[in-house]
Design an enzyme around this catalytic site. Sequence first.
Site, PDB file in Angstrom:
ATOM      1  N   LYS A 233      -4.364  -6.992   4.138  1.00  0.00           N
ATOM      2  CA  LYS A 233      -4.483  -6.092   2.972  1.00  0.00           C
ATOM      3  C   LYS A 233      -5.523  -6.638   1.981  1.00  0.00           C
ATOM      4  O   LYS A 233      -6.421  -5.930   1.544  1.00  0.00           O
ATOM      5  CB  LYS A 233      -3.133  -5.976   2.277  1.00  0.00           C
ATOM      6  CG  LYS A 233      -3.188  -5.385   0.867  1.00  0.00           C
ATOM      7  CD  LYS A 233      -1.823  -5.238   0.229  1.00  0.00           C
ATOM      8  CE  LYS A 233      -1.469  -6.351  -0.698  1.00  0.00           C
ATOM      9  NZ  LYS A 233      -2.042  -6.315  -2.039  1.00  0.00           N
ATOM     10  N   ASN A 234      -5.389  -7.934   1.639  1.00  0.00           N
ATOM     11  CA  ASN A 234      -6.240  -8.478   0.580  1.00  0.00           C
ATOM     12  C   ASN A 234      -7.646  -8.838   1.033  1.00  0.00           C
ATOM     13  O   ASN A 234      -8.453  -9.289   0.233  1.00  0.00           O
ATOM     14  CB  ASN A 234      -5.549  -9.670  -0.094  1.00  0.00           C
ATOM     15  CG  ASN A 234      -4.367  -9.194  -0.921  1.00  0.00           C
ATOM     16  OD1 ASN A 234      -4.248  -8.000  -1.202  1.00  0.00           O
ATOM     17  ND2 ASN A 234      -3.485 -10.102  -1.276  1.00  0.00           N
TER      18      ASN A 234
ATOM     19  N   ASP B 284       1.953 -15.706  -2.767  1.00  0.00           N
ATOM     20  CA  ASP B 284       2.453 -14.474  -2.138  1.00  0.00           C
ATOM     21  C   ASP B 284       3.530 -14.750  -1.094  1.00  0.00           C
ATOM     22  O   ASP B 284       4.215 -13.833  -0.650  1.00  0.00           O
ATOM     23  CB  ASP B 284       1.301 -13.696  -1.491  1.00  0.00           C
ATOM     24  CG  ASP B 284       0.368 -13.110  -2.534  1.00  0.00           C
ATOM     25  OD1 ASP B 284      -0.727 -12.664  -2.154  1.00  0.00           O
ATOM     26  OD2 ASP B 284       0.724 -13.139  -3.720  1.00  0.00           O
TER      27      ASP B 284
ATOM     28  N   CYS C 295       1.894  -6.044 -13.236  1.00  0.00           N
ATOM     29  CA  CYS C 295       3.127  -5.560 -12.606  1.00  0.00           C
ATOM     30  C   CYS C 295       4.193  -6.627 -12.888  1.00  0.00           C
ATOM     31  O   CYS C 295       4.021  -7.465 -13.757  1.00  0.00           O
ATOM     32  CB  CYS C 295       2.921  -5.329 -11.121  1.00  0.00           C
ATOM     33  SG  CYS C 295       2.416  -6.794 -10.254  1.00  0.00           S
TER      34      CYS C 295
ATOM     35  N   ARG D 234       3.198  -0.543   0.369  1.00  0.00           N
ATOM     36  CA  ARG D 234       1.883  -0.830  -0.219  1.00  0.00           C
ATOM     37  C   ARG D 234       1.170  -1.872   0.616  1.00  0.00           C
ATOM     38  O   ARG D 234      -0.046  -1.897   0.690  1.00  0.00           O
ATOM     39  CB  ARG D 234       2.033  -1.377  -1.649  1.00  0.00           C
ATOM     40  CG  ARG D 234       2.328  -0.352  -2.701  1.00  0.00           C
ATOM     41  CD  ARG D 234       2.205  -0.993  -4.081  1.00  0.00           C
ATOM     42  NE  ARG D 234       0.909  -1.651  -4.215  1.00  0.00           N
ATOM     43  CZ  ARG D 234       0.660  -2.576  -5.141  1.00  0.00           C
ATOM     44  NH1 ARG D 234       1.585  -2.965  -5.984  1.00  0.00           N
ATOM     45  NH2 ARG D 234      -0.536  -3.133  -5.231  1.00  0.00           N
TER      46      ARG D 234
END
Length: 435
Positions: free
Chosen positions: A30-31, A321, A125, A414
């Site tokens: 994803k990143n 993470d 967030c 996500r």
Amino acid sequence: MSETIKEKFIINGFAGKKSLKGKLRVSGAKNAALKLLPASLLFEDKVLFSNVPEIEDIGRMADLLRGSGAIVKKKERGVYEIDPSKIKNGDLDYEISKRLRASVVLTGPMLSRFGKVTFPHPGGCVIGARPIDIFLEGFEKMGARTSAVKKGDKESFVIKARGGKLHGAEIFFKQQSVTATETFMMAGVLAKGKTILKNSAMEPEITHLAEFLIKGGAKISGAGTTTIEIEGGGMLKMGGQEFKVMPDRIETGSFLILAVLAGKDIEITDCNPVNIEALIELLKLSGAKIKIGETNIIVKENKNLKSVSVKTHEYPGFPTDLQSPMVVFLTQTKGESLVFETIFEGRLNYTESLVRMGANIEIWDPHRIMVKGPSNLKGKVLESPDLRAGLAFVIASIVAKGESVVHNVYNIDRGYEQIEERLKKIGVDIKRVKN
Ligand code: EPZ
């Protein structure tokens, strides 16, 4: 957009039994993909990416690029073609940018190409404030100035390069920042002259992004070290070459933790174990038996695991993470583990839900907790606060006794492609239900 349809996972746990068997395939990172797609704006011809993870954040990034005039085509599952030639301006859609922290990286290629970009504060967030001061200070050094504009209750930043063009600069990052390093590496590609980035982050996704830009003709050296040099030049060209997104190291690490906790015979495939050495080292210190291959990891039944202390740190240290899945792991190990979250100030709040499940966790301060184990976890109703804690709750639910419900599945979608389908394949009793 699936966020509006509130969904939940219902999971029946194995009460600590080691029952999972089979193969877990790792998706593209994803990143990495969230920076490669924006990087295509620096190209004058079409760019083709493969192994792109089919996750919500990629959908949002594609929407952002389309909103700026790029043509984004999904050729097949995981394969995206981007034609940036029709991009008309540097205005980012307010609503989408607000929901996607990674939208901030678009400021680099947009400013570098157009000399102007308008975007909202990308928003924080539950894990922390997520300021963007490093970005605004860096662009000032490259000859841009920032002003704030308000439309109703919506506040955006307008960044404009004096004379319409950024110039190279020497930037020392006051804090190692992954997206800031990526953003300024891209900003330097079309800037006039040389840009030198010091105290850069060294995450593998940064090296991967540099590899892509260099393939298109960019002159970049030092990616993966703390000093990166970029020689400004003209638009990049891909010449029809395809670029494959690297495996997701955070997904790899999360699956590895699940395998050590509940695996009987698990193979994690299509991964790059060298990118999670910090995790592998700690799991081995706790007594886990793990067989590491070039692109796979094999885990058989593990028991009598010992506690280990964890301090999150910029790469190659232990990744923030993976902190929440690791805490779930530590609740099942014998002894006491101090967990020190050094990167974000709000990334331990999820632990109160683990305590409700039966974990023994003491919060010392916003950055430190003490985990005592092993604890027998019991299934509970949980709300995933962010994508990483959301997956940690899925792992905890699999280890627990009885039924758990994990709400806000959008947060998990996500960052994890079809997670329940892949978990079902190794024997997890999980189903996705609309509220
Ligand atoms: C990236 O976020 C990742 N996101 C995060 O993953 C990851 O947790 C983080 O790096 C750290 O590894 C993406 O790549 C899209 P930072 P980023 O800038 O770049 C402070 C996930 O779950 N800071 O490296 O936003 C910041 O507050 C996400 O996939 C400033 O003070 O993180 C933090 O304390 C979550 N000012 C520290 O730097 C700034 O202008 C490191 O953050 C920017 C950052």
